[in-house]
Design a protein around this motif. Structure first.
Motif, short mmCIF file in Angstrom:
data_model
loop_
_atom_site.label_atom_id
_atom_site.label_comp_id
_atom_site.label_asym_id
_atom_site.label_seq_id
_atom_site.Cartn_x
_atom_site.Cartn_y
_atom_site.Cartn_z
N ARG A 138 2.12 -0.43 -35.14
CA ARG A 138 0.82 0.07 -35.63
C ARG A 138 0.63 1.55 -35.37
O ARG A 138 -0.31 2.16 -35.87
N ASN A 139 1.46 2.16 -34.52
CA ASN A 139 1.39 3.61 -34.31
C ASN A 139 2.74 4.10 -33.79
O ASN A 139 3.65 3.30 -33.57
N PHE A 168 5.45 7.19 -44.58
CA PHE A 168 4.46 8.27 -44.67
C PHE A 168 3.29 8.05 -43.72
O PHE A 168 3.03 8.90 -42.87
N VAL A 169 2.61 6.89 -43.83
CA VAL A 169 1.41 6.64 -43.02
C VAL A 169 1.74 6.85 -41.54
O VAL A 169 0.98 7.50 -40.81
N LEU A 170 2.89 6.33 -41.10
CA LEU A 170 3.34 6.57 -39.73
C LEU A 170 4.58 7.48 -39.70
O LEU A 170 4.68 8.35 -38.84
N HIS A 172 5.49 9.98 -41.34
CA HIS A 172 5.26 11.42 -41.52
C HIS A 172 3.98 11.92 -40.82
O HIS A 172 3.61 13.07 -41.01
N THR A 173 3.31 11.06 -40.08
CA THR A 173 2.10 11.49 -39.38
C THR A 173 2.43 11.75 -37.91
O THR A 173 3.05 10.91 -37.26
N MET A 174 2.02 12.94 -37.45
CA MET A 174 2.29 13.30 -36.04
C MET A 174 1.16 12.82 -35.15
O MET A 174 0.00 12.90 -35.54
N MET A 175 1.52 12.32 -33.99
CA MET A 175 0.51 11.93 -33.00
C MET A 175 1.16 11.95 -31.62
O MET A 175 2.39 12.00 -31.52
N PRO A 176 0.35 11.93 -30.57
CA PRO A 176 0.95 12.01 -29.23
C PRO A 176 1.74 10.74 -28.89
O PRO A 176 1.29 9.64 -29.17
N TYR A 266 -8.16 -7.44 -31.15
CA TYR A 266 -9.20 -6.43 -30.96
C TYR A 266 -10.55 -7.11 -31.18
O TYR A 266 -10.81 -7.65 -32.27
N SER A 283 -4.38 -1.55 -37.79
CA SER A 283 -5.04 -0.50 -37.00
C SER A 283 -6.29 -0.02 -37.74
O SER A 283 -7.36 0.13 -37.14
N GLU A 284 -6.14 0.19 -39.06
CA GLU A 284 -7.30 0.59 -39.88
C GLU A 284 -8.39 -0.48 -39.81
O GLU A 284 -9.58 -0.16 -39.79
N VAL A 287 -11.05 -0.18 -37.15
CA VAL A 287 -12.17 0.71 -37.49
C VAL A 287 -13.16 -0.04 -38.38
O VAL A 287 -14.37 0.09 -38.22
N VAL A 369 -5.89 2.94 -48.18
CA VAL A 369 -6.73 1.83 -47.72
C VAL A 369 -7.67 2.35 -46.65
O VAL A 369 -7.23 2.79 -45.58
#
Lengths: 401, 190
Positions: A138-139, A168-170, A172-176, A266, A283-284, A287, A369
């Protein structure tokens, strides 16, 4: 010492494979996996990872190299996406049937025709019955940690593991992302010790043609027939649940992070309606659950982490109090419904869990989404369920005429 | 959570700037930062976007930003081809690389407008690569000034994690200059 770096999902997967001390990598580049293959190549050619990178002309050959290298006792890694994965299809069956602990990342992408380079999960979900264990992330932290866990699981149950994450969603996305200490990873995942190594000094005939019945070999030992071999693969996946959960627990003990074992939850404790999905869409959905709760709807989320083996006991427990379940899936079984929706309903059939299950197909070919769309779909489903409509497949945010 | 949309043209370094901002924001204490290019193929010179999210807690949403809190425009010719303001919240901040003053850029409504001559600053500091000024890092100084979300020190440390020591010094001198020369127009017309 562990440290934090801001990185893409592809980078996280490459760090995971490098820390796992892979010895052979064979991969063919394809969007959105390309960066992952490039980093592995750079790591090896730059001398930072003592391994062999085998250049191949196709994904079919990439998997063939992995099968061969794993058969002679190496820890191997590959990665692909979409039509590349489909081109491997024959060899996926072989890798699982030969009981080789290969780990592969599938950077999820929609399948052509028509062409798309964007994300959905039709590629890996359509490989459900190849005998591979499938774990979804999920991340980016989960990607790194799951690649390491995957080797420990694969080498215990002798089943190849596909670590899947959304393109792409994960990817190509940068995160810690916390990078675990290399020494601690070696302790958690010691070097691979295969039970059988094929070598000229100890020649063996492996995976010969089998006959329908069991048969004595030349030494008079009664050997499995094809069906017994297939049963053993089935039993290995069926029994992998305990190993997956134990591995996640051991990982939590060593590194302080757990990812839920078979699934994660969750706000499910008091949830009236549960949103469920695989990968980043789940994960979305967390929210969306927050949005629904702001409106007074008691919503929770179950994120399916492991799709094969299917977490049947786990979903029965997680969904036991829910009145309604809505699955959000980035894949579909044409002529029926989403595969997760089917599997979930089958797992609940005949049990105490009486929740109505609605299926929602979403985000195919990279269609965005959004949490608010998930929340709207859940509210519509709840209204339908109140009206007695227990079955429904909705194509979210899609013009259907 | 603050959502930031970057608008530039392929080759101007939008994606790298978004990455450095994510690093700087993490160093500033935000546990949740994400940075992503607009997904898909890229072409040099064509309009491109990137997005960043900055939050106190880990980010759980990866969907595309609908309306951003901050828009950063690296190339003001994009106003003719991209509806930048449509994807900016009312009362949002728009940071534009231009030699013009905020009142001269023709932005109506209750947006906070910040302008900085990032190209002029990059040229002044000889921050040039392959014959063209490098101003994607420069504009981070304007971001720090206009939003207050990150400090110059965080940007410098983020640069240190990305590029060589010599390059950090040259890039950071433009960041400081941009910080000092950013012109702000508060939400005067709200």
């Amino acid at each position: 010492m562990s440290k934090v770096r801001i990185m893409t999902g592809n980078q996280a997967a490459a760090v995971g494979a490098t820390l796992s001390g892979v010895q052979v990598v064979a991969a063919y580049p394809i969007t959105p996996q390309s960066q992952l293959a490039e980093i592995m190549s750079q790591q090896i050619e730059g001398g930072k990872l003592k391994a062999e990178y085998v250049r191949v002309e196709s994904e079919h050959s990439a998997m063939t190299v992995c099968i061969s290298a794993s058969t002679v006792g190496a820890r191997v890694f590959t990665a692909t996406s979409a039509n590349g994965l489909l081109y491997m299809h024959e060899q996926l069956h072989w890798a699982a049937g030969a009981r080789l602990p290969i780990v592969m990342c599938c950077v999820n992408r929609g399948v052509g025709a028509p062409w798309t380079i964007f994300n959905d999960q039709q590629d890996s979900l359509s490989q459900r019955d190849t005998g591979w264990l499938q774990i979804y992330c999920r991340n980016n932290q989960e990607i790194l940690d799951t690649v390491i866990q995957a080797y420990r699981i694969a080498e215990k149950v002798y089943v190849p593991v596909m670590v899947c994450f959304d393109g792409f969603v994960l990817s190509h996305t940068m995160m810690p992302v916390y990078i675990p200490d290399a020494g601690a990873v070696r302790k958690f995942l010691p070097p691979y010790k295969p039970h059988t190594i094929l070598s000229p000094e100890d020649p063996r005939n492996i995976n010969p043609v089998l006959f329908p019945g069991r048969r004595e070999n030349t030494e008079g030992v009664l050997c499995d027939g094809y069906m017994e071999m297939r049963y053993k693969l089935f039993a290995a996946l069926d029994g992998a649940r305990d190993v997956i959960i134990e591995t996640d627990e051991a990982f939590a003990e060593a590194f302080g992070r757990r990812h839920g074992g078979m699934l994660w939850e969750y706000l499910t404790e008091d949830a009236d309606v549960i949103l469920t999905g695989i990968g980043s869409i789940a994960s979305e959905a967390t929210v969306a659950a927050d949005l629904l709760r702001e409106e007074g709807v008691k919503a929770g989320v179950v994120g399916i982490r492991v799709f094969r083996p299917f977490p049947k006991e786990d979903v029965r427990r997680a969904l036991r109090k829910a009145r309604a379940v809505v699955t959000f899936e980035k894949a579909v079984s044409y002529g029926y419904e989403g595969g997760l929706c089917s599997d979930l309903k089958a797992a609940l059939y005949g049990t105490e869990v009486k929740a109505a299950v609605h299926g929602c197909i979403a985000g195919l070919g990279g269609r965005d989404v959004k949490a608010r769309e998930l929340a709207e779909a859940v509210k519509a489903s709840l209204a339908d369920i109140d009206d007695g409509r227990t079955e429904k497949t909705l194509w979210l945010n899609c013009f259907t005429g | 959570m603050k959502e930031i949309l970057w608008h530039g043209r392929g080759g101007q370094g939008v994606v790298v700037a978004a990455q450095i901002l994510a690093e700087a924001a993490y160093l500033a204490g935000f546990k949740g930062v994400t940075s992503a290019p607009a997904f898909g193929p890229e072409r040099r010179g064509s309009p491109v976007t990137a997005s960043s999210r900055i939050a106190g807690e880990p980010v759980r949403t990866f969907s595309q930003i609908e309306q951003a809190d901050v828009a950063i425009v690296l190339d003001d010719s994009l106003f003719k081809v991209v509806d930048i303001l449509n994807r900016l919240k009312k009362e949002g901040i728009i940071i534009i690389n231009t030699a013009a003053q905020p009142d001269q850029v023709g932005i109506e409504g209750c947006f906070e407008v910040a302008t900085v001559d990032a190209v002029g600053i990059a040229l002044k500091h000889h921050l040039i690569r392959e014959g063209a000024p490098v101003f994607n890092t420069t504009i981070l100084g304007a971001f720090a000034r206009a939003t207050g979300l990150v400090s110059l020190e965080h940007i410098e440390r983020a640069l240190e994690g990305k590029i060589s020591r010599d390059a950090v010094a040259r890039n950071f001198s433009t960041v400081k200059d941009a910080y000092e020369h950013t012109v702000l127009r508060q939400k005067a017309q709200s």
